[in-house]
Structures are given as structure tokens and as C-alpha cells.
Write an enzyme that holds these catalytic residues in place. Structure first.
Site, short mmCIF file in Angstrom:
data_model
loop_
_atom_site.label_atom_id
_atom_site.label_comp_id
_atom_site.label_asym_id
_atom_site.label_seq_id
_atom_site.Cartn_x
_atom_site.Cartn_y
_atom_site.Cartn_z
N ASP A 1 0.77 -1.39 0.10
CA ASP A 1 -0.02 0.03 -0.03
C ASP A 1 0.73 1.35 -0.08
O ASP A 1 2.11 1.22 0.58
CB ASP A 1 -0.83 -0.20 1.33
N HIS B 1 3.07 3.14 -8.79
CA HIS B 1 2.93 1.74 -9.02
C HIS B 1 4.25 1.20 -9.99
O HIS B 1 4.93 0.21 -9.43
CB HIS B 1 1.85 1.64 -9.99
N LEU C 1 12.89 -19.18 -3.74
CA LEU C 1 11.62 -18.47 -2.98
C LEU C 1 10.59 -18.57 -4.19
O LEU C 1 10.69 -18.51 -5.49
CB LEU C 1 11.89 -17.01 -2.81
#
Length: 251
Positions: A30, A47, A141
Site C-alpha cells: 500500500d 506503481h 523462493l
């Protein structure tokens, strides 16, 4: 290991217990728009910068031995945002993977998704599916993008699948337990979420991983997502390591 802070001494967040690293960290990323606004730039710029943070945090998670990292990239509710912003977000995977795919592969990172990728533009689907295919044999990962994802939607879909199995006589009602339910969720191939981090100061789940976060530790930070970095992640993990996780029991 418990790290005590001595009087007049700063915590050393870089000294982490390597035997107590969260296996799965979920992020609500956020603050991209507010970060851009502070710099008198359009929200789309925030973004774009936020994708760099995904790369940095993913590589650090991989280095620490975190098994999975899920990022809330686009929710089912995000379609309510301005059309221009939505279309820009759909183009971000192309920029992200063009810039970082080689590095992700070199670091053994595996790409996966949860949500309804089929609702995205075909170009976006093709780019993400190509990234999944190119990293399918990687064993490091798992970098999972929650894309067009909603927690309530996921639970409803799982419930419908189980109902159909019961209706078809493949499953008895009394056979349904947490394990059976988990196997119908989009996250069935990921470890349990140990830690959820939300940036920018907001303190809510926003329909993210509602089932999976039942016993996760929550950390809310005022840091905006584009400013979140390795040091901030270390701080969050340090806090996680110093919590007493009892899972409803006693120690």
C-alpha cells in the site's frame, strides 16, 4: 533467540535468528499513489517504482531462506479504480519481467499466481504465464502474485468445489476438515502464512488471504511501499521473531 535492547542502544535488526525465519510472508503493498503524490507525480509513477521494491524484497527474502512471498498485486475490488490506472497496472508485469526475469532465474526464484488471471488482458496473461513456465523448475523462493484476487471469492470458490464433490458422491460431509478445505484453496501449494506486512499505515486486511491469515503475525508500518526496503523487512522479521506464537495454546 530473543534480542534484548540494552539501555541507550539501538536495536540491530540485521542480527536475525536464522533458525526462525518466517516460511511465508504476505505483503499488502500500500501507498504507491501517496508516494507519487508527495513527489507531485502521477499515481502510475508510484506503481512503477513499487515494482522495484517487489524485486528488492523478493531477492532479500530468497537470501534469508523465506520459502514463499505473496504480494497483493491487484484485488477483485481494484477494478473500481480509474480505467487509466487499471490498464497501467495490467501493463506492469511486462515491465517487471523484462527488467528482472534474468535476475530472478539466476537467483532460483519461482513465479506463481493466485486469483483470476484469466480476467486480465491476453497480453498480461501471456507474460505472466511465460514467467511461470520459465521458472517452473526453480527451487528457491516462490514469488506469488495475487492478481485479480479476493479472499472471500477464494473461500466461496473452494466451498462450491467441495459442494460439487459432495453432490457427486465423491466426498462425505463429515469428511470435510481443514486439510480438505485447504486443498481446494488457490494457495494449496504454498506453506502456511507466518507473517503479513502492510505498508502505508493502513490497518485492515482488505479481503486478502482471509483463511490463510488466521494465525499469521501482523505488522503494519507507516512506510510507503516504494520506500520499503531490506532494512524494513529485517525490522519486521525481528519483530516477528520476538513475538510469542502460541496458536491458541499455552507455553
Amino acid at each position: 533467540m530473543f534480542f534484548k535492547k540494552k539501555k541507550n542502544e539501538e536495536f540491530n535488526y540485521h542480527v536475525l535468528d536464522k533458525d526462525n525465519i518466517p516460511q511465508h510472508i504476505a505483503f499488502i503493498m500500500d501507498g504507491n499513489g501517496r508516494w507519487a503524490k508527495k513527489r507531485k507525480m502521477p499515481r502510475t509513477y508510484g506503481h512503477h517504482e513499487g515494482t522495484k521494491t517487489i524485486r528488492d524484497v523478493a531477492l532479500h527474502c530468497n537470501k534469508l531462506g523465506v520459502k514463499a512471498m505473496t504480494v497483493y498485486a491487484f484485488s477483485t475490488e481494484n477494478f473500481a479504480r480509474p480505467e487509466q490506472e487499471v490498464q497501467y497496472i495490467f501493463k506492469l508485469p511486462k515491465d517487471f519481467f523484462e527488467l528482472y526475469m534474468k535476475e530472478l532465474i539466476e537467483n532460483n526464484v519461482k513465479i506463481c499466481t493466485i486469483g483470476h488471471l484469466e480476467m486480465a488482458p491476453k497480453e498480461t496473461q501471456d507474460i505472466i504465464n511465460s514467467a511461470i513456465d520459465n521458472t517452473k523448475n526453480n527451487t528457491g523462493l516462490k514469488l506469488c502474485f495475487a492478481f485479480i484476487y479476493g479472499g472471500r471469492d477464494e473461500i466461496l470458490e473452494a466451498t462450491k468445489k467441495l459442494a460439487m464433490k459432495v453432490k457427486a458422491g465423491e466426498l462425505g460431509v463429515n469428511e470435510i476438515n481443514e486439510t480438505v478445505f485447504n486443498d481446494e484453496l488457490m494457495t494449496k501449494d504454498l506453506p502456511e502464512v507466518d507473517l503479513m506486512i502492510r505498508t502505508s499505515g493502513e490497518q485492515r486486511l482488505s479481503n486478502f488471504l482471509l483463511w490463510q491469515l488466521a494465525y499469521a503475525e501482523f505488522i503494519f508500518t507507516d512506510v510507503l511501499w516504494p520506500d520499503f526496503n531490506e532494512n524494513e523487512l529485517d525490522k519486521a522479521i525481528w519483530m516477528y521473531q520476538n513475538r510469542d506464537r502460541r496458536f491458541g495454546g499455552l507455553k
